[in-house]
Scaffold this active site. Structure first.
Site, PDB file in Angstrom:
ATOM      1  N   LYS A  48       0.862  -1.178   0.000  1.00 26.24           N
ATOM      2  CA  LYS A  48       0.000   0.000   0.000  1.00 26.24           C
ATOM      3  C   LYS A  48       0.899   1.230   0.000  1.00 26.24           C
ATOM      4  O   LYS A  48       1.623   1.471   0.966  1.00 26.24           O
ATOM      5  CB  LYS A  48      -0.919   0.022   1.223  1.00 26.24           C
ATOM      6  CG  LYS A  48      -1.914   1.179   1.204  1.00 26.24           C
ATOM      7  CD  LYS A  48      -2.795   1.160   2.444  1.00 26.24           C
ATOM      8  CE  LYS A  48      -3.927   2.173   2.309  1.00 26.24           C
ATOM      9  NZ  LYS A  48      -3.455   3.554   2.076  1.00 26.24           N
ATOM     10  N   LYS A 196      -7.602  -3.156   2.567  1.00 26.69           N
ATOM     11  CA  LYS A 196      -6.333  -2.613   3.057  1.00 26.69           C
ATOM     12  C   LYS A 196      -5.925  -3.381   4.305  1.00 26.69           C
ATOM     13  O   LYS A 196      -6.758  -3.749   5.134  1.00 26.69           O
ATOM     14  CB  LYS A 196      -6.455  -1.113   3.353  1.00 26.69           C
ATOM     15  CG  LYS A 196      -7.577  -0.729   4.283  1.00 26.69           C
ATOM     16  CD  LYS A 196      -7.710   0.782   4.358  1.00 26.69           C
ATOM     17  CE  LYS A 196      -8.926   1.190   5.197  1.00 26.69           C
ATOM     18  NZ  LYS A 196      -9.127   2.652   5.249  1.00 26.69           N
TER      19      LYS A 196
END
Length: 279
Positions: A48, A196
């Site tokens: 990420k 996420k």
């Protein structure tokens, strides 16, 4: 063709002429948070990137909120004419540089040479994510544009392997991981097709009030009162820098906060201000 037409055309949508006056944000795929009880079957995992979400409509870069990103011509000229979804990134631990560079309406050439466009999806490409990923790997990298980078993806396996990769990434200065479900179509909404993975939970809320400080923070901001999308209100008083207390996020601004689970009343536990949401 105006921006709204371009964005909608990229997704094969039509719109009545009377509605063209509005300028909507790009219909981007948004992530939910991974939980240990979730199955990892058919997911791809990648880092990420802590930067500025950027949508390329084939002609121009836009933020997640629909604001134009003014990049130098050399940065965007080599990009393909099809839509790209990715992150403008300046490297681990350099979020502030990425934000200031992307927000500057007079592009700083030196600053942009430190930026990379990390591309992780092709929104208008037919097929599921695994199919789109194969197309992305054929499209990128571009020999004349090494700053345009296809995000490395590998198959997720077990929760233990995912946790080990998360620990390694965070120790190297990374923010966390992302999971893309292989069978998912590109949809401009939030859901479990995109997840996420972080060492903490985070979310967004809108600033509705400024509370004055006391003691060391006298005559400046003490805490923000914020409201979540589902109407819950709470204070954010930690995580703010002195500069942010002197010039706090404006009323109506969306901010990102981190927290560790929820209380019995459903409020975030140990909520801590992180940053103003970009775009």
């Amino acid at each position: 063709m105006n921006r709204r037409s371009l964005l909608l055309a990229a997704f094969g949508l039509a719109i009545a002429p009377a509605a063209l006056a509005r300028e909507p944000a790009p219909p981007l795929m948004l992530a939910e948070t991974y939980r240990r009880d979730m199955s990892l079957a058919d997911y791809w995992v990648s880092e990420k990137y802590d930067g500025v979400r950027a949508f390329w409509d084939g002609r121009q870069l836009w933020t997640r909120g629909g604001e134009r990103i003014v990049a130098p011509a050399w940065f965007t000229t080599p990009l393909p004419k099809q839509p790209l979804d990715g992150e403008l990134w300046a490297g681990r631990g350099r979020f502030a540089h990425a934000v200031s560079t992307a927000r500057n309406q007079t592009p700083n050439d030196i600053a942009w040479h430190e930026m990379r466009y990390m591309v992780f999806d092709l929104p208008a490409q037919p097929g599921d994510f695994t199919t789109r990923l194969a197309a992305l790997r054929r499209l990128l990298p571009i020999t004349d544009a090494p700053w345009v980078v296809p995000v490395p993806q590998e198959r997720a396996t077990t929760h233990e392997a995912l946790q080990a990769l998360l620990d390694k990434t965070v120790k190297m200065g990374g923010e966390g991981l992302m999971l893309h479900r292989g069978a998912s179509l590109y949809k401009g909404e939030r859901g479990n097709d995109l997840l996420k993975v972080k060492p903490y939970e985070d979310a967004e809320a809108r600033v509705i009030e400024h509370l004055p400080g006391k003691g060391r923070h006298s005559n400046r901001l003490g805490a923000l009162v914020v409201e979540t999308p589902d109407g819950k209100r709470f204070r954010l008083g930690t995580g703010l820098t002195d500069a942010e207390r002197e010039n706090p996020p404006a009323i109506g601004t969306w901010v990102t906060y981190r927290y560790n689970g929820l209380t019995a009343k459903g409020l975030p536990r140990f909520a801590r201000f992180m940053r103003v949401r970009e775009g």
